[in-house]
Design a protein around this motif. Sequence first.
Motif, PDB file in Angstrom:
ATOM      1  N   CYS A   1      -2.227  -3.796 -13.422  1.00 18.26           N
ATOM      2  CA  CYS A   1      -2.251  -5.028 -12.905  1.00 18.26           C
ATOM      3  C   CYS A   1      -0.875  -5.719 -13.089  1.00 18.26           C
ATOM      4  N   GLY A   2      -0.470  -5.825 -14.464  1.00 16.45           N
ATOM      5  CA  GLY A   2       1.029  -6.213 -14.673  1.00 16.45           C
ATOM      6  C   GLY A   2       1.927  -5.746 -14.111  1.00 16.45           C
ATOM      7  N   ALA A   3       2.132  -4.490 -14.049  1.00 14.31           N
ATOM      8  CA  ALA A   3       3.392  -3.579 -13.237  1.00 14.31           C
ATOM      9  C   ALA A   3       3.185  -4.087 -11.639  1.00 14.31           C
ATOM     10  N   LEU A   4       1.907  -4.335 -11.335  1.00 10.12           N
ATOM     11  CA  LEU A   4       1.689  -4.468  -9.705  1.00 10.12           C
ATOM     12  C   LEU A   4       2.477  -5.847  -9.595  1.00 10.12           C
ATOM     13  N   ALA A   5       2.078  -6.902 -10.521  1.00  6.40           N
ATOM     14  CA  ALA A   5       2.500  -8.101 -10.637  1.00  6.40           C
ATOM     15  C   ALA A   5       4.062  -8.134 -10.243  1.00  6.40           C
ATOM     16  N   GLN A   6       4.847  -7.383 -11.152  1.00 10.29           N
ATOM     17  CA  GLN A   6       6.122  -7.447 -11.233  1.00 10.29           C
ATOM     18  C   GLN A   6       6.721  -6.778  -9.897  1.00 10.29           C
ATOM     19  N   MET A   7       5.995  -5.735  -9.368  1.00 11.90           N
ATOM     20  CA  MET A   7       6.571  -5.096  -8.043  1.00 11.90           C
ATOM     21  C   MET A   7       6.568  -6.008  -7.019  1.00 11.90           C
ATOM     22  N   LEU A   8       5.330  -6.827  -6.935  1.00 20.72           N
ATOM     23  CA  LEU A   8       4.974  -7.842  -5.892  1.00 20.72           C
ATOM     24  C   LEU A   8       6.138  -8.722  -5.925  1.00 20.72           C
ATOM     25  N   SER A   9       6.706  -9.272  -7.057  1.00 19.24           N
ATOM     26  CA  SER A   9       7.907 -10.359  -7.058  1.00 19.24           C
ATOM     27  C   SER A   9       8.932  -9.652  -6.815  1.00 19.24           C
ATOM     28  N   THR A  10       9.311  -8.517  -7.021  1.00 19.14           N
ATOM     29  CA  THR A  10      10.511  -7.928  -6.638  1.00 19.14           C
ATOM     30  C   THR A  10      10.474  -7.532  -5.080  1.00 19.14           C
ATOM     31  N   ILE A  11       9.475  -7.225  -4.414  1.00 24.59           N
ATOM     32  CA  ILE A  11       9.561  -7.183  -3.020  1.00 24.59           C
ATOM     33  C   ILE A  11       9.615  -8.517  -2.420  1.00 24.59           C
ATOM     34  N   LEU A  12       8.898  -9.390  -2.781  1.00 24.14           N
ATOM     35  CA  LEU A  12       9.026 -10.877  -2.136  1.00 24.14           C
ATOM     36  C   LEU A  12      10.702 -11.228  -2.403  1.00 24.14           C
TER      37      LEU A  12
ATOM     38  N   GLU B   1       0.826  -1.283  -0.028  1.00 22.32           N
ATOM     39  CA  GLU B   1      -0.099  -0.255   0.034  1.00 22.32           C
ATOM     40  C   GLU B   1       1.020   1.351   0.036  1.00 22.32           C
ATOM     41  N   GLN B   2       2.118   1.232   0.647  1.00 19.57           N
ATOM     42  CA  GLN B   2       2.961   2.341   0.754  1.00 19.57           C
ATOM     43  C   GLN B   2       3.293   2.584  -0.834  1.00 19.57           C
ATOM     44  N   ARG B   3       4.008   1.429  -1.228  1.00 26.32           N
ATOM     45  CA  ARG B   3       4.376   1.590  -2.799  1.00 26.32           C
ATOM     46  C   ARG B   3       3.551   2.195  -3.726  1.00 26.32           C
ATOM     47  N   LEU B   4       2.230   1.579  -3.540  1.00 24.38           N
ATOM     48  CA  LEU B   4       1.160   2.267  -4.349  1.00 24.38           C
ATOM     49  C   LEU B   4       0.882   3.743  -4.096  1.00 24.38           C
ATOM     50  N   GLU B   5       0.922   4.072  -3.338  1.00 20.14           N
ATOM     51  CA  GLU B   5       0.691   5.433  -2.693  1.00 20.14           C
ATOM     52  C   GLU B   5       1.705   6.415  -3.310  1.00 20.14           C
ATOM     53  N   TRP B   6       2.985   6.011  -3.244  1.00 27.71           N
ATOM     54  CA  TRP B   6       4.121   6.708  -3.796  1.00 27.71           C
ATOM     55  C   TRP B   6       3.884   6.679  -5.311  1.00 27.71           C
TER      56      TRP B   6
END
Length: 228
Positions: free
Chosen positions: A101-112, A85-90
């Motif tokens: 959704c595709g960008a969010l999928a990649q961001m979640l992969s990077t965070i994990l 939620e913090q990264r999405l707000e930024w």
Amino acid sequence: MLSHATSCPVQAPVEHRFSPYTDNGGTTLAIAGDDFCVIAGDTRQSEGYNINTRYAPKVFQLSNGAVLATGGMYADAVTLMKRLEQRLEWYRHQHEKEMSCGALAQMLSTILYHKRFFPYYVWNTLGGLDEEGHGAVYSYDPVGNYEKHKWNCSGSAGHLIQPFLDNQIGFKHQLANATSLTIPQVLKITKDAFTSATERDIYTGDYLELFVVTKEGITKEKFELKKD
């Protein structure tokens, strides 16, 4: 020579273990249609044979076109959600738009992946609409490896529901030709899957939350499950 008073029997070594992880059970699934995606999860949070609470949501809306279902260790799931939620707000402040959704999928992969040496003890399924408006489902392992599917189920009852989805959604082992399913059909299959799973899996139950993602937006429905 040792005296009897100073002699003592040989003691086996004592091993002390500590694990920061625990599994709070529960089940989630996601099914992608031609122009929609259904993401669902139960609300029971348990540990062993104890139910901590009957309402601990596992499915969260992240944007106008993406919903995340996460389970496993509840504390890690909450921590991961706060970070997302913090990264999405930024991102919204910087770009003045919602992340796709595709960008969010990649961001979640990077965070994990950044936490791979002490990973979040969670399994994640991201559902939403891709750049072309089609339903998309992304499943993850705890260290960020992910894959795009049409349907996926994870959690304590995942091994029970996944073959059912393979048959009903993917038409595996059926003579009938595969057809596009409608939202009401997918919702019925999802409810049937969870209703059946609660008969066999004690870690899944109480309530089912269903999110439906379409181009018009996201709707939410709550459905009662077995409570014993």
